[in-house]
Structures are given as structure tokens and as C-alpha cells.
Design a protein around this motif. Structure first.
Motif, PDB file in Angstrom:
ATOM      1  N   VAL A 107     -64.981 -15.362  60.643  1.00  0.00           N
ATOM      2  CA  VAL A 107     -65.063 -16.710  60.543  1.00  0.00           C
ATOM      3  C   VAL A 107     -64.907 -17.009  58.907  1.00  0.00           C
ATOM      4  O   VAL A 107     -65.804 -16.298  58.247  1.00  0.00           O
ATOM      5  N   GLU A 108     -64.136 -17.770  58.422  1.00  0.00           N
ATOM      6  CA  GLU A 108     -64.052 -18.070  57.036  1.00  0.00           C
ATOM      7  C   GLU A 108     -63.498 -19.488  56.770  1.00  0.00           C
ATOM      8  O   GLU A 108     -62.522 -19.944  57.221  1.00  0.00           O
ATOM      9  N   PRO A 109     -64.476 -20.441  56.274  1.00  0.00           N
ATOM     10  CA  PRO A 109     -64.141 -21.607  55.862  1.00  0.00           C
ATOM     11  C   PRO A 109     -63.577 -21.854  54.295  1.00  0.00           C
ATOM     12  O   PRO A 109     -64.126 -20.716  53.343  1.00  0.00           O
ATOM     13  N   GLY A 136     -71.631 -12.419  53.274  1.00  0.00           N
ATOM     14  CA  GLY A 136     -72.192 -12.370  52.042  1.00  0.00           C
ATOM     15  C   GLY A 136     -71.440 -12.286  50.957  1.00  0.00           C
ATOM     16  O   GLY A 136     -71.855 -11.864  50.105  1.00  0.00           O
ATOM     17  N   ASP A 137     -69.957 -12.887  51.326  1.00  0.00           N
ATOM     18  CA  ASP A 137     -69.128 -12.744  50.138  1.00  0.00           C
ATOM     19  C   ASP A 137     -68.505 -14.090  50.003  1.00  0.00           C
ATOM     20  O   ASP A 137     -68.454 -14.883  50.736  1.00  0.00           O
ATOM     21  N   SER A 138     -68.314 -14.341  48.532  1.00  0.00           N
ATOM     22  CA  SER A 138     -67.413 -15.451  48.233  1.00  0.00           C
ATOM     23  C   SER A 138     -66.370 -15.096  47.357  1.00  0.00           C
ATOM     24  O   SER A 138     -66.522 -14.006  46.612  1.00  0.00           O
ATOM     25  N   ASN A 231     -70.580 -10.513  46.114  1.00  0.00           N
ATOM     26  CA  ASN A 231     -71.458 -10.271  47.143  1.00  0.00           C
ATOM     27  C   ASN A 231     -72.678 -10.057  47.041  1.00  0.00           C
ATOM     28  O   ASN A 231     -73.067  -9.786  45.845  1.00  0.00           O
ATOM     29  N   ILE A 232     -73.290 -10.271  48.228  1.00  0.00           N
ATOM     30  CA  ILE A 232     -74.650 -10.073  48.100  1.00  0.00           C
ATOM     31  C   ILE A 232     -75.260  -8.539  47.880  1.00  0.00           C
ATOM     32  O   ILE A 232     -74.244  -7.673  48.034  1.00  0.00           O
ATOM     33  N   PRO A 233     -76.553  -8.250  47.061  1.00  0.00           N
ATOM     34  CA  PRO A 233     -76.661  -6.909  47.072  1.00  0.00           C
ATOM     35  C   PRO A 233     -76.475  -5.917  48.205  1.00  0.00           C
ATOM     36  O   PRO A 233     -75.865  -4.604  47.667  1.00  0.00           O
ATOM     37  N   PHE A 234     -76.754  -6.062  49.295  1.00  0.00           N
ATOM     38  CA  PHE A 234     -76.425  -5.339  50.421  1.00  0.00           C
ATOM     39  C   PHE A 234     -74.905  -4.883  50.597  1.00  0.00           C
ATOM     40  O   PHE A 234     -74.663  -3.461  50.658  1.00  0.00           O
ATOM     41  N   ALA A 241     -67.002  -5.002  48.439  1.00  0.00           N
ATOM     42  CA  ALA A 241     -65.512  -5.649  48.565  1.00  0.00           C
ATOM     43  C   ALA A 241     -65.068  -5.892  47.295  1.00  0.00           C
ATOM     44  O   ALA A 241     -65.830  -6.745  46.575  1.00  0.00           O
ATOM     45  N   THR A 242     -64.250  -5.356  46.614  1.00  0.00           N
ATOM     46  CA  THR A 242     -63.977  -5.363  45.022  1.00  0.00           C
ATOM     47  C   THR A 242     -62.420  -6.393  44.722  1.00  0.00           C
ATOM     48  O   THR A 242     -62.503  -6.660  43.786  1.00  0.00           O
TER      49      THR A 242
END
Length: 290
Positions: A107-109, A136-138, A231-234, A241-242
Motif C-alpha cells: 500500500v502506498e499513498p 517505515g519508509d519515505s 527508513n525507520i531504524p529497524f 532500502a537504499t
């Protein structure tokens, strides 16, 4: 009893009045044909860590809905070293599920923005994609190539094979899941290495029915050199994701009887890094505007 709420006169006016469709299309540039709902299917390949240096390959035939809605009017960006500029754009929502189990996969808004040329910094007109993913990625990706061409798209090969200096990659057996996978129903052999095969196959199947792509608008975006993924730390510690690279082909397809419809094809590669290896996570789809 009737409750009456008095509004300040300024609040009675719309915050962003949407222009007429013809003007709005001009403001959106290559994004102008996207508003609406696109439905179709594709394929997803991603390597997932299992711990202790291992991985498993997850392959899914997919069904997808991708919806675009115009932002109602200009989005002002205030200038200091140059004058103000106005952005125009689209809200979007992408929903991807497994074609067999209907399990939700993605899911991606987000937003697509048409950015005009600027003098400071000196830069040409660009298209920007901004999105958030609930892992947890933007991300922010900017166009690296834009073109409106007569005829069909040029679809090059991509590769899902991981890269890096880790000694495990030198063992032939380490790549076995890629060369000998259990493919989902309907996915042709070789697509697990080069998922873009499905895009080319879709066009060839249409050609056999007397259809042809008469116009293609190409939008290629990347998180490099401008943009990035946060990304979140986890996520950073476990499967970072780079980078994202994606190409969207907005196609006008002419049928044998001369009627036309719009089709959207895309290929997207996200690099995930774990165990000192870069793993390409590739998604492709062919969608038709409803």
C-alpha cells in the motif's frame, strides 16, 4: 434546536480553486493523462533475509489498483533567491495484492508533482514522486528522463541477481533460488531474472490481436542524485532500502477497429541491502485506465 456556525469570511473561500480541465492538463505536463483509476496485474520479486546469512526469494503474480486525483489548484513554493514558483500535482494511492491468495502486498499513498524550471538553482522542469510506505519508509524521487514519443515504448532488460563483494555470491548454489524457482501460475520462465519480460509479453499479446501503441509518454525517476529514502531504524539495520529507480510508460493503445484506450506500464527497482549484499526488489505491472 438548530446549531449555526458562523465562519470568518476568509474561510468561506476555497483554499485552492481547481482550474478548468484544459488548463489543469497544461499545468500537469506529462502527468496530465494519469488522473483516474488504473487496474491490472504484474509480478513482484523480492529477496527476504532469514537470519544467519540466509535468504528466501518471494515471488508473486500481482493484481493492482492505482488511483490518481488532481490536487485542486496551484501549490505555492516561496522564493528568496528567486521568485516564487507554483507546483501542480496529483495525489495517488497504489494497492497491490497477490493474484492467487489476494493477500495484501503493498500500500502506498503519495504525490506526483510537476515542478517548473528554476533559475536558482538553475534546473530544467522536472517531475517529482513523493511517497510513504507502511514498512517505515519515505521516499523522494526526481525525474532523470522525460519524453513524449510517437509509437511504443523501449523496454530494456533488468536483473534481479544480487550484487556485492560477499564470498557467498561466488558460490553457484547461492543463486539457485533465482535460476530454479517455483514460479507462480501464469508467470513465464525467465521472468524471475528479468521481470520486464512480462511487460514485453503484454505488448506482444496485444499486437497479435491487432493492437498497437501509437503514443508513449516516458517518466523515469530515481532517488539519486536528487532525493533519497528515509527508513525507520529497524529497516535500516535489517534490510536497508537504499535506492529506487522506476520507469512509467503512459501508453495510448489503438485497437484493430481504430478505437483507443490508455495503458500504464511500469518497472520499479528498489535496492535492499542486508548481509553486505545489494538485493534488487523489482516490481512490474501493466494497467488499463478504467
Amino acid at each position: 434546536m438548530t446549531l449555526v456556525i458562523e465562519l470568518d469570511e476568509g474561510l468561506r473561500r476555497p483554499l485552492r480553486a481547481s482550474p478548468p480541465p484544459a488548463i489543469q492538463a497544461d499545468q500537469l505536463g506529462l502527468l496530465a493523462d494519469l488522473p483516474g483509476t488504473w487496474v491490472g496485474g504484474g509480478f513482484n520479486v523480492v529477496a527476504l533475509p532469514t537470519g544467519n546469512g540466509g535468504f528466501r526469494l518471494k515471488l508473486n503474480a500481482t493484481i493492482e489498483t492505482l488511483s490518481f486525483t488532481p490536487v485542486g489548484g496551484a501549490i505555492p513554493n516561496r522564493g528568496s533567491v528567486q521568485g516564487d514558483i507554483s507546483l501542480f500535482g496529483l495525489h495517488y494511492l497504489q494497492q497491490v495484492s497477490d493474484a492467487t491468495t489476494f493477500e495484501g502486498l503493498h500500500v502506498e499513498p503519495g504525490l506526483w508533482l510537476n515542478v517548473p524550471a528554476t533559475t536558482d538553482p538553475e534546473a530544467p522542469a522536472t517531475i517529482v514522486r513523493q511517497s510513504t510506505i507502511p514498512h517505515g519508509d519515505s521516499l523522494l524521487a526526481q525525474s532523470t528522463f522525460l519524453k513524449d514519443v510517437v509509437g511504443g515504448p523501449t523496454i530494456d532488460e533488468v536483473s534481479t541477481i544480487p550484487t556485492g563483494d560477499d564470498p557467498k555470491l561466488k558460490r553457484a548454489g547461492y543463486i539457485d533460488p533465482y535460476t530454479n524457482p517455483a514460479l507462480p501460475a501464469g508467470i513465464p520462465r525467465g521472468a524471475q531474472i528479468n521481470p520486464n519480460i512480462l511487460l514485453s509479453n503484454a505488448l506482444e499479446a496485444q499486437a497479435e490481436k491487432g493492437m498497437k501503441v501509437v503514443r508513449t509518454q516516458v517518466i523515469q525517476v530515481s532517488t539519486q542524485p536528487v532525493g533519497g529514502i528515509v527508513n525507520i531504524p529497524f529497516v535500516t539495520a535489517n534490510a536497508n532500502a537504499t535506492k529506487l529507480d522506476a520507469i512509467f510508460w503512459i501508453e495510448t493503445v489503438e485497437q484493430a477497429d481504430g478505437t483507443q484506450f490508455q495503458q500504464l506500464q511500469y518497472t520499479q527497482t528498489v535496492i535492499l541491502n542486508f548481509d553486505n549484499i545489494d538485493w534488487p526488489h523489482i516490481s512490474v505491472a501493466t494497467l488499463v485506465k478504467q
